[in-house]
Design a protein around this motif. Sequence first.
Motif, PDB file in Angstrom:
ATOM      1  N   GLY A  21       0.792  -1.216   0.000  1.00 30.64           N
ATOM      2  CA  GLY A  21       0.000   0.000   0.000  1.00 30.64           C
ATOM      3  C   GLY A  21       0.828   1.272   0.000  1.00 30.64           C
ATOM      4  O   GLY A  21       0.294   2.362   0.049  1.00 30.64           O
ATOM      5  N   CYS A  22       2.148   1.176  -0.068  1.00 33.74           N
ATOM      6  CA  CYS A  22       3.031   2.334  -0.038  1.00 33.74           C
ATOM      7  C   CYS A  22       4.007   2.268  -1.205  1.00 33.74           C
ATOM      8  O   CYS A  22       4.445   1.188  -1.587  1.00 33.74           O
ATOM      9  N   TRP A  73       3.612   7.787  -1.880  1.00 38.56           N
ATOM     10  CA  TRP A  73       2.177   7.558  -1.878  1.00 38.56           C
ATOM     11  C   TRP A  73       1.846   6.440  -0.916  1.00 38.56           C
ATOM     12  O   TRP A  73       2.637   5.529  -0.719  1.00 38.56           O
ATOM     13  N   SER A  74       0.664   6.524  -0.343  1.00 40.89           N
ATOM     14  CA  SER A  74       0.228   5.499   0.590  1.00 40.89           C
ATOM     15  C   SER A  74      -1.259   5.266   0.413  1.00 40.89           C
ATOM     16  O   SER A  74      -2.030   6.216   0.267  1.00 40.89           O
ATOM     17  N   ALA A  75      -1.637   4.023   0.442  1.00 35.69           N
ATOM     18  CA  ALA A  75      -3.057   3.682   0.369  1.00 35.69           C
ATOM     19  C   ALA A  75      -3.744   3.993   1.688  1.00 35.69           C
ATOM     20  O   ALA A  75      -4.964   4.024   1.764  1.00 35.69           O
TER      21      ALA A  75
END
Length: 103
Positions: A21-22, A73-75
């Motif tokens: 997720g990152c 970015w991260s979810a």
Amino acid sequence: MTQLQLFRSILVTLTLAIVAGCATVGQDFATHNVDQIEIGETTRSDIQEMFGEPWRTGVEDGKRTWTYGKYRWSAFGDAETTDLVVRFNQDGTVSSYVYNTTE
């Protein structure tokens, strides 16, 4: 499956989900010197001394460009981005630059 095996399986799955997720692209660079850039005065050597090696280089409208950037970015949270794009004149001085950050 024993409780210990089930626990390990869940732990591995959660770890993979967090890692997947990152994403980070680019490299860290010092940003405290951005306000010292002077159009027509600051040279490529000055920029390299202030910020190090550029992450990317290229040409835009016939002008050499250097890009410094770090994009994370991260979810599971907000994106964190910082970038500096410097365009140079033929004589090696700064023609223009753009600095953006989400911090």
